[in-house]
Design an enzyme around this catalytic site. Structure first.
Site, PDB file in Angstrom:
ATOM      1  N   ASP A  15     -37.992  11.622 -36.320  1.00 53.32           N
ATOM      2  CA  ASP A  15     -38.495  10.373 -35.734  1.00 53.32           C
ATOM      3  C   ASP A  15     -38.922  10.556 -34.280  1.00 53.32           C
ATOM      4  OD1 ASP A  15     -35.566   8.960 -37.264  1.00 53.32           O
ATOM      5  OD2 ASP A  15     -37.517   9.324 -38.171  1.00 53.32           O
ATOM      6  N   GLU A 188     -43.119   1.829 -42.078  1.00 56.17           N
ATOM      7  CA  GLU A 188     -42.187   1.929 -40.941  1.00 56.17           C
ATOM      8  C   GLU A 188     -42.824   2.737 -39.829  1.00 56.17           C
ATOM      9  OE1 GLU A 188     -38.926   3.534 -43.089  1.00 56.17           O
ATOM     10  OE2 GLU A 188     -39.958   5.375 -43.552  1.00 56.17           O
TER      11      GLU A 188
HETATM   12  C1  6LW Z   1     -36.017   5.829 -39.510  1.00 58.75           C
HETATM   13  C2  6LW Z   1     -37.080   5.434 -40.477  1.00 58.75           C
HETATM   14  C3  6LW Z   1     -36.741   6.302 -41.629  1.00 58.75           C
HETATM   15  O1  6LW Z   1     -35.660   4.757 -38.720  1.00 58.75           O
HETATM   16  O2  6LW Z   1     -35.484   6.760 -41.559  1.00 58.75           O
HETATM   17  O3  6LW Z   1     -37.000   6.989 -43.747  1.00 58.75           O
HETATM   18  C4  6LW Z   1     -34.860   6.229 -40.413  1.00 58.75           C
HETATM   19  N1  6LW Z   1     -37.512   6.530 -42.584  1.00 58.75           N
HETATM   20  O4  6LW Z   1     -38.395   5.653 -39.997  1.00 58.75           O
HETATM   21  C5  6LW Z   1     -33.946   7.244 -39.809  1.00 58.75           C
HETATM   22  O5  6LW Z   1     -34.609   8.449 -39.593  1.00 58.75           O
END
Ligand code: 6LW
Length: 505
Positions: A15, A188
């Site tokens: 991330d 996301e």
């Molecule tokens: C992060 C999100 C994700 O906040 O996992 O699977 C979380 N996607 O973008 C933790 O890495």
């Protein structure tokens, strides 16, 4: 021309978010249940990166002490405005979405403030917050509306946005829905950019596994409406056997030579089947090109491993521990005693084990696919050892005490042990991960742990080999990666030295 090493940051650093300030780059990544939390790396050339500190170094900034596996510090966004660094992040299953500030990215950072609405409830009930400002100074928090708490936990409201007052830490409106991608699951990692006279909303979609990818849309306004790019996803390894998989969760920046770059997460599964990724999600980088139609294109991520590394750690009390050391749901200072026996790191067992949420454990990320760690420990009348940890249900260790050395593999509810006698108190413990030996038929799909010990002045004893697939992003339940460290389960364990060598084959 900038040399782009990939991984950019080895070992679990998912991330990534990056900001450029006066030609210097600052990169923040997730840290989950580990402290210190939210590491900040700095570079002036995008090749060499230095860990300069962490956002969360004090109790109370995050509430990771109580978070479940996979909880904790998820997905920061780091930005800079008017001399102040801003970092927004979600303390998942902890304090929720928080806003930190600092005048120096190396710290100290503020205590972290939740962003609430007038009635004191946080409307930013989601993850992956981004912060951006319009020309008139209006601040926008754009986030992924994945509800983590309460009866609606797991429900996804798509990409959301709210105008916020960052001085009073309140939202100025109910969150509104924005563009949520092209239909992939889990939209996301939103980031909002002003490029020329347009606003670009870049997101991840498809989930952080093999379906991961980056998509983009644009608008004349920061709050939309957004028009989807004609050629999403901009980057994805889905349906390929590229050596870097799960690519997604990106952030854009203008690189040292004026060309745009995208930092993003990915994994390095071994072998042709691309099955198991031992190190978890790492940070990678790839070039970005702005096309004549005003849309960006992003190149597929090219593997370009860094040279191998060797770390020798000693434990002089005046020097203290370097910033790479991590503890689980506790600060390193809470588990590491550098004054009880000068020149030695002493761990005082407290009845916890590696199966517990807060073990007496001090470790470092495994950063290379081929890796070897040797520690010299004095177990005295205690019990402790050297472990590679994914989380409390997935760990492999070599443990000394009570006249024996035990190699142990803990994989969910399965435990297997191999023991040998030890008639010494001071012993070198060895934990190595190597590629599997070539064998007939399809190649093995993961690395192999080699566990052994050498009594000081004696001969090495190889205890066993353990398939490494069980400590991988695809099998373990946490979002992190392998952390290799020393631990104590009975009495006091004194560590004289730590030597780690690794390279990427
Ligand atoms: C992060 C999100 C994700 O906040 O996992 O699977 C979380 N996607 O973008 C933790 O890495």
């Amino acid at each position: 021309m900038t040399t782009l090493f990939n991984p950019l940051l080895n070992g679990f650093h998912p991330d990534p978010s990056v900001v450029a300030v006066d030609g210097v780059y600052y990169l923040a990544t997730s840290s989950f249940e580990y402290l210190p939390g939210i590491p900040i790396h700095r570079s002036t050339d995008f090749e060499n990166w230095e860990l300069i500190g962490h956002v969360a170094t004090r109790p109370g900034q995050l509430e990771v002490e109580e978070v479940p596996t996979a909880g904790g510090a998820w997905a920061p966004t780091i930005r800079h405005r008017d001399g102040v660094f801003h970092l927004v992040i979600t303390d998942a299953m902890g304090r929720g979405t928080l806003h930190f500030t600092a005048t120096d990215a190396a710290g100290p950072w503020s205590d972290g403030d939740p962003i609430l609405q007038a009635d004191g409830v946080s409307p930013i009930d989601g993850i992956d917050p981004d912060i951006a400002w319009a020309d008139d100074g209006t601040a926008y928090i754009t986030f992924s509306g994945l509800i983590l708490n309460g009866a609606d936990a797991g429900r996804h409201l798509g990409i959301q946005q709210a105008r916020v007052d960052l001085d009073r830490h309140i939202a100025l409106e109910e969150p509104r829905s924005l563009w949520s991608g092209t239909g992939g699951q889990f939209p996301e990692a939103p980031h909002l950019y002003r490029v020329n006279d347009r606003w670009y909303l870049m997101i991840a979609e498809g989930g952080t596994e093999r379906g991961h990818g980056i998509s983009i849309a644009r608008s004349d306004r920061p709050d939309g409406p957004f028009e989807t790019a004609p050629h999403n996803p901009l980057v994805s390894a889905r349906s390929t056997i590229r050596p870097i998989q799960n690519t997604g969760h990106g952030d854009l920046v203008v690189g040292p030579d004026g060309a745009w770059l995208c930092v993003l997460l990915g994994v390095r599964p071994r072998s042709m089947t691309r099955a198991f990724s031992a190190l978890g999600r790492e940070t990678f980088v790839t070039p970005v090109h702005w096309e004549d139609d005003g849309w960006p294109s992003i190149e597929p991520v090219q593997l370009n491993p860094r040279p191998g590394t060797r770390t020798e750690a000693t434990f002089a009390s005046e020097a203290g521990l370097d910033d790479e050391w991590l503890a689980v749901r506790a600060t390193p200072a809470a588990v590491a005693d550098l004054s009880a026996q000068p020149g030695r790191l002493v761990l005082h067992a407290d009845g916890s084990t590696l199966n517990d949420p807060r073990p007496v454990f001090l470790g470092r990320r495994q950063e290379h696919l081929t890796n070897a760690v040797t520690v010299r420990i004095d177990v005295g009348a205690g019990v402790g050892g050297l472990a590679v940890r994914y989380d409390e249900r997935f760990h492999v260790e070599v443990e000394a005490g009570g006249g024996t050395v035990t190699a142990r593999a803990v994989v969910a509810d399965l435990v297997q042990e191999w023991t040998a006698p030890l008639d010494a108190s001071i012993v070198d413990l060895h934990l190595e991960s190597r590629a599997p030996q070539p064998s007939a038929g399809l190649p093995r799909t993961s690395d192999v742990f080699h566990l052994g010990f050498t009594p000081v002045g004696g001969e090495r004893v190889d205890l066993t080999e353990v398939d490494g697939r069980f400590l991988s992003a695809e099998v373990a339940e946490s979002f992190t990666g392998r952390v290799i460290g020393v631990y104590a389960v009975e009495g006091d364990i004194a560590v004289d030295s730590w030597v780690a060598e690794g390279h990427d084959d």
